[in-house]
Design a protein around this motif. Structure first.
Motif, PDB file in Angstrom:
ATOM      1  N   ASP A   1       0.808  -1.216   0.000  1.00 42.54           N
ATOM      2  CA  ASP A   1       0.000   0.000   0.000  1.00 42.54           C
ATOM      3  C   ASP A   1       0.842   1.267   0.000  1.00 42.54           C
ATOM      4  OD1 ASP A   1      -2.258  -1.610   0.162  1.00 42.54           O
ATOM      5  OD2 ASP A   1      -2.287  -1.532   2.344  1.00 42.54           O
ATOM      6  N   ASP A   2       2.149   1.152   0.176  1.00 42.27           N
ATOM      7  CA  ASP A   2       2.993   2.340   0.237  1.00 42.27           C
ATOM      8  C   ASP A   2       2.824   3.231  -0.985  1.00 42.27           C
ATOM      9  OD1 ASP A   2       3.907   1.531   2.671  1.00 42.27           O
ATOM     10  OD2 ASP A   2       5.963   1.131   2.029  1.00 42.27           O
TER      11      ASP A   2
ATOM     12  N   ARG B   1       0.198   3.813  -2.701  1.00 46.86           N
ATOM     13  CA  ARG B   1      -1.030   4.598  -2.580  1.00 46.86           C
ATOM     14  C   ARG B   1      -0.930   5.616  -1.453  1.00 46.86           C
ATOM     15  NH1 ARG B   1      -5.115  -0.391  -3.260  1.00 46.86           N
ATOM     16  NH2 ARG B   1      -3.507  -1.307  -1.987  1.00 46.86           N
ATOM     17  N   LEU B   2      -0.124   5.323  -0.448  1.00 48.76           N
ATOM     18  CA  LEU B   2      -0.003   6.187   0.723  1.00 48.76           C
ATOM     19  C   LEU B   2       0.897   7.384   0.477  1.00 48.76           C
ATOM     20  CD1 LEU B   2      -0.293   6.779   3.794  1.00 48.76           C
ATOM     21  CD2 LEU B   2       1.595   5.167   4.141  1.00 48.76           C
TER      22      LEU B   2
ATOM     23  N   SER C   1       3.100  -0.485   9.776  1.00 46.33           N
ATOM     24  CA  SER C   1       2.383   0.700   9.317  1.00 46.33           C
ATOM     25  C   SER C   1       2.220   1.730  10.424  1.00 46.33           C
ATOM     26  CB  SER C   1       1.014   0.293   8.762  1.00 46.33           C
ATOM     27  OG  SER C   1       1.193  -0.446   7.585  1.00 46.33           O
TER      28      SER C   1
ATOM     29  N   SER D   1      -5.571   1.149   7.040  1.00 49.22           N
ATOM     30  CA  SER D   1      -5.822   0.677   5.674  1.00 49.22           C
ATOM     31  C   SER D   1      -5.711   1.858   4.720  1.00 49.22           C
ATOM     32  CB  SER D   1      -7.208   0.033   5.556  1.00 49.22           C
ATOM     33  OG  SER D   1      -8.224   1.006   5.704  1.00 49.22           O
ATOM     34  N   VAL D   2      -5.387   1.548   3.475  1.00 50.12           N
ATOM     35  CA  VAL D   2      -5.304   2.593   2.461  1.00 50.12           C
ATOM     36  C   VAL D   2      -5.770   2.026   1.127  1.00 50.12           C
ATOM     37  CG1 VAL D   2      -2.852   2.145   1.994  1.00 50.12           C
ATOM     38  CG2 VAL D   2      -3.843   4.352   1.395  1.00 50.12           C
ATOM     39  N   ASP D   3      -6.669   2.761   0.489  1.00 54.19           N
ATOM     40  CA  ASP D   3      -7.153   2.453  -0.854  1.00 54.19           C
ATOM     41  C   ASP D   3      -6.865   3.664  -1.724  1.00 54.19           C
ATOM     42  OD1 ASP D   3      -8.280  -0.084  -0.188  1.00 54.19           O
ATOM     43  OD2 ASP D   3      -9.996   0.938   0.695  1.00 54.19           O
TER      44      ASP D   3
ATOM     45  N   LEU E   1      -8.383   6.370   3.252  1.00 49.52           N
ATOM     46  CA  LEU E   1      -7.355   5.908   4.168  1.00 49.52           C
ATOM     47  C   LEU E   1      -7.927   5.960   5.575  1.00 49.52           C
ATOM     48  CD1 LEU E   1      -3.668   6.756   4.230  1.00 49.52           C
ATOM     49  CD2 LEU E   1      -4.985   7.451   6.186  1.00 49.52           C
TER      50      LEU E   1
END
Length: 148
Positions: free
Chosen positions: A35-36, A38-39, A116, A136-138, A142
């Motif tokens: 997910d990095d 997207r973050l 995280s 969580s991150v989409d 987030l």
């Protein structure tokens, strides 16, 4: 012939019953989450759509609502957001007084490799150091909370 048939069947059953590697989350493996991408590099702003007992929800800076949600605990002065850049720098948006939110430069590092939880240091020393846990991150949502 029977022996050969039984051997083939037994081998096939054993192969089918052999456990594969368990599905382990990145949090437990010690590897950075996928997910990095997207973050990092995006300004995430608290949308105040989470109820008081839920993990806060953040949306990208230019997020467009199709139907705006009900807001909870939204401060009058606004604020609360962050950007983590892949190079260990970023920004923190703090609620402001009078003029509205204020932006402060930060540096960050992971509390533990592959986890995280991020340690944030506000480099202008206007705020104490913080810890942020990204739950969580989409692409457009987030969930994260500041830890004590």
């Amino acid at each position: 012939m029977r022996t050969l048939l039984l051997t083939v069947l037994a081998t096939g059953l054993l192969a089918a019953c052999t456990p594969t590697a368990p599905d382990v989350s990145p949090e437990k493996t010690g590897t950075p989450p996928a997910d990095d991408a997207r973050l990092f590099g995006r300004m995430w702003l608290n949308s105040h759509e989470s109820r008081p007992n839920e993990t806060p929800t953040y949306r990208p800076e230019n997020y467009t609502w199709t139907t705006p949600p009900q807001r909870y605990n939204m401060p009058i002065e606004g604020g609360d957001g962050f950007r983590l850049d892949a190079d260990g720098k970023g920004a923190y948006i703090a609620p402001g007084i009078g003029t509205g939110p204020t932006t402060h430069p930060i540096t960050w590092q992971r509390a533990e490799p592959g986890k995280s939880v991020f340690r944030l240091h506000v480099t202008d020393n206007s705020r104490p150091d913080m810890q942020l846990e990204v739950v969580s991150v989409d692409a457009d949502r987030l969930t994260a909370r500041y830890l004590p």
